[in-house]
Design a protein around this motif. Structure first.
Motif, short mmCIF file in Angstrom:
data_model
loop_
_atom_site.label_atom_id
_atom_site.label_comp_id
_atom_site.label_asym_id
_atom_site.label_seq_id
_atom_site.Cartn_x
_atom_site.Cartn_y
_atom_site.Cartn_z
N GLU A 17 -33.27 -14.34 55.85
CA GLU A 17 -33.07 -13.00 56.43
C GLU A 17 -33.31 -11.89 55.42
N PHE A 18 -33.01 -12.19 54.15
CA PHE A 18 -33.17 -11.20 53.08
C PHE A 18 -34.14 -11.76 52.04
N PRO A 19 -35.45 -11.74 52.34
CA PRO A 19 -36.41 -12.42 51.45
C PRO A 19 -36.48 -11.83 50.04
N GLU A 20 -35.95 -10.61 49.85
CA GLU A 20 -35.97 -10.03 48.50
C GLU A 20 -34.96 -10.72 47.58
N TRP A 21 -34.09 -11.55 48.16
CA TRP A 21 -33.10 -12.30 47.37
C TRP A 21 -33.35 -13.79 47.59
N SER A 22 -33.37 -14.57 46.49
CA SER A 22 -33.55 -16.01 46.65
C SER A 22 -32.18 -16.66 46.90
N ALA A 23 -32.25 -17.83 47.55
CA ALA A 23 -31.00 -18.58 47.81
C ALA A 23 -30.32 -18.91 46.48
N GLU A 24 -31.13 -19.23 45.47
CA GLU A 24 -30.58 -19.59 44.15
C GLU A 24 -29.80 -18.42 43.57
N LYS A 25 -30.37 -17.22 43.71
CA LYS A 25 -29.73 -16.04 43.13
C LYS A 25 -28.40 -15.75 43.86
N ILE A 26 -28.42 -15.84 45.18
CA ILE A 26 -27.19 -15.59 45.95
C ILE A 26 -26.11 -16.60 45.54
N GLU A 27 -26.53 -17.86 45.45
CA GLU A 27 -25.55 -18.90 45.14
C GLU A 27 -25.04 -18.80 43.70
N ALA A 28 -25.94 -18.44 42.79
CA ALA A 28 -25.54 -18.31 41.38
C ALA A 28 -24.50 -17.20 41.21
N ASP A 44 -32.06 -7.41 29.53
CA ASP A 44 -33.34 -8.02 29.98
C ASP A 44 -33.04 -9.13 30.99
N GLU A 45 -32.05 -9.94 30.62
CA GLU A 45 -31.71 -11.10 31.46
C GLU A 45 -31.15 -10.65 32.80
N ILE A 46 -30.29 -9.63 32.78
CA ILE A 46 -29.69 -9.12 34.02
C ILE A 46 -30.79 -8.61 34.96
N LEU A 47 -31.79 -7.94 34.37
CA LEU A 47 -32.87 -7.37 35.19
C LEU A 47 -34.04 -8.34 35.37
N GLU A 48 -33.82 -9.59 34.93
CA GLU A 48 -34.83 -10.66 35.06
C GLU A 48 -36.15 -10.26 34.43
N LEU A 49 -36.07 -9.69 33.22
CA LEU A 49 -37.27 -9.30 32.47
C LEU A 49 -37.45 -10.27 31.30
N PRO A 50 -38.69 -10.42 30.80
CA PRO A 50 -38.87 -11.30 29.63
C PRO A 50 -38.07 -10.77 28.44
N PRO A 77 -36.30 -2.30 40.15
CA PRO A 77 -35.74 -2.56 41.48
C PRO A 77 -34.49 -3.44 41.44
N LEU A 78 -34.34 -4.23 40.39
CA LEU A 78 -33.16 -5.11 40.32
C LEU A 78 -31.92 -4.42 39.75
N TRP A 79 -32.06 -3.12 39.40
CA TRP A 79 -30.86 -2.38 38.96
C TRP A 79 -30.06 -1.97 40.20
N ASP A 80 -29.25 -2.90 40.68
CA ASP A 80 -28.47 -2.67 41.90
C ASP A 80 -26.98 -2.91 41.60
N SER A 81 -26.16 -2.96 42.63
CA SER A 81 -24.72 -3.11 42.39
C SER A 81 -24.40 -4.44 41.71
N THR A 82 -25.18 -5.46 42.00
CA THR A 82 -24.95 -6.76 41.36
C THR A 82 -25.25 -6.66 39.87
N ALA A 83 -26.35 -5.97 39.53
CA ALA A 83 -26.70 -5.79 38.11
C ALA A 83 -25.65 -4.93 37.42
N MET A 84 -25.14 -3.93 38.13
CA MET A 84 -24.09 -3.08 37.53
C MET A 84 -22.85 -3.90 37.19
#
Lengths: 341, 75
Positions: free
Chosen positions: A25-36, B11-17, B31-38
């Motif tokens: 439903e949310f393809p911008e997020w992987s299942a692995e990332k959600i679960e991790a 880098d790791e939080i934002l999934e960058l090399p 784009p990955l700087w969101d509430s989860t990254a915060m």
């Protein structure tokens, strides 16, 4: 007389939403990332015609079906929910009738979320210790899914519906088997975990139903559940260590004396961080999120039941319970489980 | 935790090399700087720098450098 937790059962609705389902439903997020991040592989969701009372009745019926408890012995019913069947009557009254609990019993709803189980235990201990009741049925039941916008991944990945039933009986012991208790409240955090519309302050309307996208593309209206994750995390980092310190002082014990820690199962990432920050050994810290998610006031009894079945929760051991969340509201206590059904 | 280690963790939080971030980068470009990254950054600052970050103050940060300053990372 003191209260003793003598049986726990829980009920999860039939429909399950896996992390893989959400990733589709949310393809911008992987299942692995959600679960991790969440530690949750699956959440159970109530059917459209299934309400908190239905879940609560199912959990209680499972408990009575064990044979170790009888409905006739219940003289007080506490029901903790924030998603009641109606504004009125009290859901606990409807549940009393459906379960066939004697009409001589007291019944009351408690409107609390993630701290609700600890508060419920505190109330049950008070009722029993003062001779007002001998067998308290504490039910926790929540259908947060009915408040969640289908397009809001921030809450759909975390919350699941469930109910739990805990029987507390009066026992004649010198020392309490439950307590001491510490509590905390900070209503300034109310707006950070809220369903803004639907009550008297802001009744539901065409305006409240207008959906707006947040910075991260989550859609929600004023009728839906909103959670400010970073603010909740911030609150937890302050409230949980402080309440644990207060509890240990009040009980006159050290952290090392606690044999098992059962915290409200908010999400894996938050719990992992708290565990490390508090220097709690991983083998003493219990997780029960994977197959049901954050079930609000039912997370602690579900975890206790699972820990009991796995033999991790041993009779006579000293267990710390900590609940924290919506309100803000928090509470912590110590439990010495007897042989629990 | 040193500044270099902090940057590597972001880098790791934002999934960058590893080694991508230097400091002046704008957070809005990720784009990955969101509430989860915060939340991950709050946990990082709390664990390694014993600094409790207010989400509102984090929301006002425009660059990675601003974040490091807020977390009291030594220059």
């Amino acid at each position: 007389m003191h209260a003793s937790v003598s049986a726990i059962e829980y009920y999860l609705p039939e429909k399950a939403v896996s992390t893989a389902d959400l990733a589709r439903e949310f393809p911008e997020w992987s299942a692995e990332k959600i679960e991790a991040k969440t530690g949750i592989g699956c959440r159970h969701i109530a059917a459209s015609d299934e309400c908190s009372s239905d879940l609560a009745v199912a959990a209680a019926q499972k408990l009575f079906a064990q044979g170790s408890a009888h409905v006739e012995e219940i003289d007080y019913l506490l029901l903790c929910t924030q998603s009641p069947d109606h504004f009125l009557p009290t859901t606990a009254c409807l549940v009393q009738n459906r379960l066939g609990i004697p009409t001589s019993a007291g019944a009351v709803d408690i409107n609390l979320g993630c701290s609700g189980y600890v508060y419920g235990l505190g109330l049950a201990e008070g009722l029993i210790a003062t001779g007002q009741a001998r067998s308290v049925l504490l039910l926790t039941a929540e259908t947060y899914s009915k408040f969640m916008n289908e397009r809001d991944r921030s809450v759909r990945t975390v919350f699941g519906d469930a109910a739990a039933a805990t029987l507390l009986r009066a026992v004649d012991t010198k020392e309490p088997l439950l307590g001491p208790f510490v509590y905390g409240t900070d209503g300034a955090g109310g707006p950070n975990l809220i369903v803004p519309a639907g009550g008297m302050r802001q009744p539901r309307s065409a305006v409240s139903a207008v959906e707006v996208a947040d910075d991260q593309g989550n859609l929600r209206s004023q009728d839906d559940l909103f959670m400010n994750g970073p603010e909740i995390f911030n609150f937890t980092l302050s409230a949980v260590p402080e309440s644990i310190e207060r509890l240990l002082q009040k009980a006159g014990v050290a952290l090392e004396d606690i044999e098992l820690f059962v915290f409200h199962q908010a999400n894996r990432y938050m719990l992992d961080h708290l565990r490390k920050r508090l220097h709690i050994p991983s083998e003493k810290f219990y997780f029960a999120l994977e197959n049901c998610g954050n079930t609000v006031s039912s997370t602690i009894p579900i975890a206790l039941k699972r820990a009991s079945l796995e033999g991790v929760l041993k009779p006579g051991s000293r267990v710390m319970l900590v609940g924290f969340g919506v309100g803000y509201s928090w509470g912590a206590t110590l439990l010495r489980p007897s042989a629990m059904a | 935790m040193t500044r270099a280690e902090f940057l590597k963790s972001v880098d790791e939080i934002l999934e960058l090399p590893p080694g991508t971030l230097q400091g002046p980068e704008k957070l809005e470009d990720f784009p990955l700087w969101d509430s989860t990254a915060m939340i991950s950054f709050m946990a990082l600052a709390d664990s390694n720098n014993q600094t409790k970050l207010a989400p509102r103050a984090m929301g006002a940060c425009e660059t990675v450098e601003d974040l490091l300053r807020l977390a009291k990372v030594e220059q």
